[in-house]
Design a protein around this motif. Structure first.
Motif, mmCIF file in Angstrom:
data_model
loop_
_atom_site.group_PDB
_atom_site.id
_atom_site.type_symbol
_atom_site.label_atom_id
_atom_site.label_comp_id
_atom_site.label_asym_id
_atom_site.label_seq_id
_atom_site.Cartn_x
_atom_site.Cartn_y
_atom_site.Cartn_z
ATOM 1 N N MET A 138 11.259 38.319 37.985
ATOM 2 C CA MET A 138 12.331 37.745 38.766
ATOM 3 C C MET A 138 13.513 37.453 37.844
ATOM 4 S SD MET A 138 12.117 34.258 40.946
ATOM 5 C CE MET A 138 13.161 34.166 42.350
ATOM 6 N N PRO A 139 14.705 37.928 38.170
ATOM 7 C CA PRO A 139 15.851 37.682 37.309
ATOM 8 C C PRO A 139 16.151 36.184 37.222
ATOM 9 C CG PRO A 139 16.531 38.820 39.312
ATOM 10 C CD PRO A 139 15.047 38.675 39.351
ATOM 11 N N THR A 140 16.688 35.810 36.084
ATOM 12 C CA THR A 140 17.076 34.415 35.916
ATOM 13 C C THR A 140 18.508 34.239 36.400
ATOM 14 O OG1 THR A 140 17.904 34.792 33.680
ATOM 15 C CG2 THR A 140 15.586 34.171 33.892
ATOM 16 N N THR A 141 18.892 33.006 36.566
ATOM 17 C CA THR A 141 20.286 32.726 36.898
ATOM 18 C C THR A 141 20.916 32.034 35.706
ATOM 19 O OG1 THR A 141 19.695 30.623 37.911
ATOM 20 C CG2 THR A 141 19.851 32.521 39.378
ATOM 21 N N LEU A 142 22.193 32.174 35.570
ATOM 22 C CA LEU A 142 22.899 31.514 34.487
ATOM 23 C C LEU A 142 23.102 30.044 34.843
ATOM 24 C CD1 LEU A 142 25.572 34.215 33.634
ATOM 25 C CD2 LEU A 142 23.508 33.656 32.353
ATOM 26 N N PRO A 143 23.085 29.174 33.838
ATOM 27 C CA PRO A 143 23.266 27.753 34.119
ATOM 28 C C PRO A 143 24.689 27.403 34.559
ATOM 29 C CG PRO A 143 22.914 28.130 31.774
ATOM 30 C CD PRO A 143 22.751 29.445 32.462
ATOM 31 N N VAL A 144 25.632 28.269 34.270
ATOM 32 C CA VAL A 144 27.011 28.095 34.744
ATOM 33 C C VAL A 144 27.497 29.445 35.257
ATOM 34 C CG1 VAL A 144 27.601 26.204 33.168
ATOM 35 C CG2 VAL A 144 28.031 28.545 32.473
ATOM 36 N N PRO A 145 28.309 29.437 36.290
ATOM 37 C CA PRO A 145 28.817 30.719 36.794
ATOM 38 C C PRO A 145 29.882 31.287 35.856
ATOM 39 C CG PRO A 145 29.680 28.908 38.100
ATOM 40 C CD PRO A 145 28.729 28.305 37.111
ATOM 41 N N ILE A 146 29.835 32.592 35.673
ATOM 42 C CA ILE A 146 30.864 33.282 34.894
ATOM 43 C C ILE A 146 31.401 34.429 35.729
ATOM 44 C CG2 ILE A 146 29.881 32.673 32.643
ATOM 45 C CD1 ILE A 146 28.783 35.570 32.500
ATOM 46 N N GLU A 147 32.540 34.945 35.300
ATOM 47 C CA GLU A 147 33.084 36.150 35.921
ATOM 48 C C GLU A 147 33.426 37.132 34.811
ATOM 49 O OE1 GLU A 147 36.252 34.706 38.375
ATOM 50 O OE2 GLU A 147 37.581 34.351 36.696
ATOM 51 N N PHE A 148 33.451 38.415 35.163
ATOM 52 C CA PHE A 148 33.707 39.475 34.187
ATOM 53 C C PHE A 148 34.037 40.742 34.944
ATOM 54 C CE2 PHE A 148 29.177 38.992 34.985
ATOM 55 C CZ PHE A 148 28.843 40.240 35.473
ATOM 56 N N GLU A 149 34.523 41.718 34.205
ATOM 57 C CA GLU A 149 34.812 43.036 34.770
ATOM 58 C C GLU A 149 34.021 44.078 34.004
ATOM 59 O OE1 GLU A 149 39.062 43.726 34.869
ATOM 60 O OE2 GLU A 149 39.395 41.615 35.356
ATOM 61 N N LEU A 150 33.311 44.930 34.745
ATOM 62 C CA LEU A 150 32.566 46.012 34.110
ATOM 63 C C LEU A 150 33.509 47.132 33.706
ATOM 64 C CD1 LEU A 150 29.358 46.397 36.295
ATOM 65 C CD2 LEU A 150 29.538 45.537 33.955
ATOM 66 N N PRO A 151 33.234 47.778 32.582
ATOM 67 C CA PRO A 151 34.023 48.949 32.209
ATOM 68 C C PRO A 151 33.843 50.053 33.242
ATOM 69 C CG PRO A 151 32.720 48.161 30.351
ATOM 70 C CD PRO A 151 32.244 47.425 31.569
ATOM 71 N N GLU A 152 34.819 50.924 33.321
ATOM 72 C CA GLU A 152 34.788 52.017 34.288
ATOM 73 C C GLU A 152 33.515 52.847 34.136
ATOM 74 O OE1 GLU A 152 37.449 55.903 35.448
ATOM 75 O OE2 GLU A 152 38.457 54.166 34.581
ATOM 76 N N GLY A 153 32.866 53.115 35.272
ATOM 77 C CA GLY A 153 31.676 53.957 35.296
ATOM 78 C C GLY A 153 30.370 53.187 35.187
ATOM 79 N N TRP A 154 30.374 52.022 34.584
ATOM 80 C CA TRP A 154 29.152 51.233 34.473
ATOM 81 C C TRP A 154 28.815 50.687 35.855
ATOM 82 C CZ3 TRP A 154 26.515 49.876 29.792
ATOM 83 C CH2 TRP A 154 27.075 50.415 28.635
ATOM 84 N N ARG A 155 27.496 50.553 36.138
ATOM 85 C CA ARG A 155 27.103 50.031 37.442
ATOM 86 C C ARG A 155 26.037 48.948 37.279
ATOM 87 N NH1 ARG A 155 22.177 51.984 38.746
ATOM 88 N NH2 ARG A 155 21.491 53.835 37.638
ATOM 89 N N ALA A 156 26.120 47.966 38.145
ATOM 90 C CA ALA A 156 25.137 46.883 38.138
ATOM 91 C C ALA A 156 23.795 47.414 38.628
ATOM 92 C CB ALA A 156 25.612 45.747 39.036
ATOM 93 N N ALA A 157 22.716 46.823 38.098
ATOM 94 C CA ALA A 157 21.357 47.183 38.516
ATOM 95 C C ALA A 157 20.522 45.913 38.597
ATOM 96 C CB ALA A 157 20.738 48.149 37.511
ATOM 97 N N PRO A 158 19.599 45.843 39.550
ATOM 98 C CA PRO A 158 18.729 44.664 39.635
ATOM 99 C C PRO A 158 17.877 44.548 38.363
ATOM 100 C CG PRO A 158 18.614 45.976 41.648
ATOM 101 C CD PRO A 158 19.352 46.792 40.632
ATOM 102 N N PRO A 159 17.916 43.398 37.678
ATOM 103 C CA PRO A 159 17.166 43.251 36.422
ATOM 104 C C PRO A 159 15.685 43.619 36.541
ATOM 105 C CG PRO A 159 18.697 41.437 36.658
ATOM 106 C CD PRO A 159 18.737 42.209 37.956
ATOM 107 N N ASP A 160 15.027 43.200 37.616
ATOM 108 C CA ASP A 160 13.601 43.517 37.765
ATOM 109 C C ASP A 160 13.354 45.019 37.860
ATOM 110 O OD1 ASP A 160 12.673 40.915 37.665
ATOM 111 O OD2 ASP A 160 12.719 40.650 39.843
#
Length: 165
Positions: free
Chosen positions: A1-23
């Motif tokens: 089960m993926p963990t959550t961060l203790p504080v919310p952050i924001e960011f931008e992925l570089p072009e072409g990179w895609r998010a994936a479910p950690p599990d």
């Protein structure tokens, strides 16, 4: 089960990179994983994010050393090839680069990890310190070509100003 961060952050992925479910990609301890679009020799370069509250006084370099020791227990070989403090007194950071050899997916791999540790303090209570770890893992041959993407990504990471408190 993926963990959550203790504080919310924001960011931008570089072009072409895609998010994936950690599990789904074998990184259950990560809060976030991004995958590079072009695998190298069967290995997909990835960026992971995790973090934890660190109310202790451990320096970022000590936290990074502990990370190396954990990785050594799971790998054939880990060598720190570089490290340095970055940022400022108000926004301290620490970076390190590791050469890692290990078995990934049944295949011996020579990988490089670029790790960035960021310390965030709660403005209302500075005793509440959070350390966020950003990690790029790539094959030794692909690392030079994805490092700029990772550095671009790191520059976009910031506390999520739109998050509800």
């Amino acid at each position: 089960m993926p963990t959550t961060l203790p504080v919310p952050i924001e960011f931008e992925l570089p072009e072409g990179w895609r998010a994936a479910p950690p599990d789904d990609v074998g990184a259950p301890g990560a809060a976030f994983v991004a995958l590079h679009p072009l695998p190298d020799d069967g290995f997909t370069a990835n960026i992971t994010i995790d973090g934890e509250y660190r109310p202790d006084g451990a320096a970022l370099s000590e936290i990074a050393d502990a990370s190396v020791e954990r990785l050594r227990r799971a790998s054939m070989s880990v060598v720190v090839t570089g490290h340095r403090e970055v940022g400022s007194a108000d926004a301290p950071g620490f970076t390190q680069t590791l050469a890692v050899s290990g078995i990934v997916g049944g295949v011996r791999r020579d990988l490089v990890q670029s790790q960035v540790y960021l310390s965030l303090l709660d403005v209302a209570d500075p005793r509440k310190r959070v350390v966020i770890r950003l990690v790029l893992t790539a094959t030794a041959s692909q690392h030079p070509s994805v490092l700029d993407d990772f550095q671009e990504f790191v520059r976009t990471v910031r506390p999520d100003s739109g998050a509800a408190s």
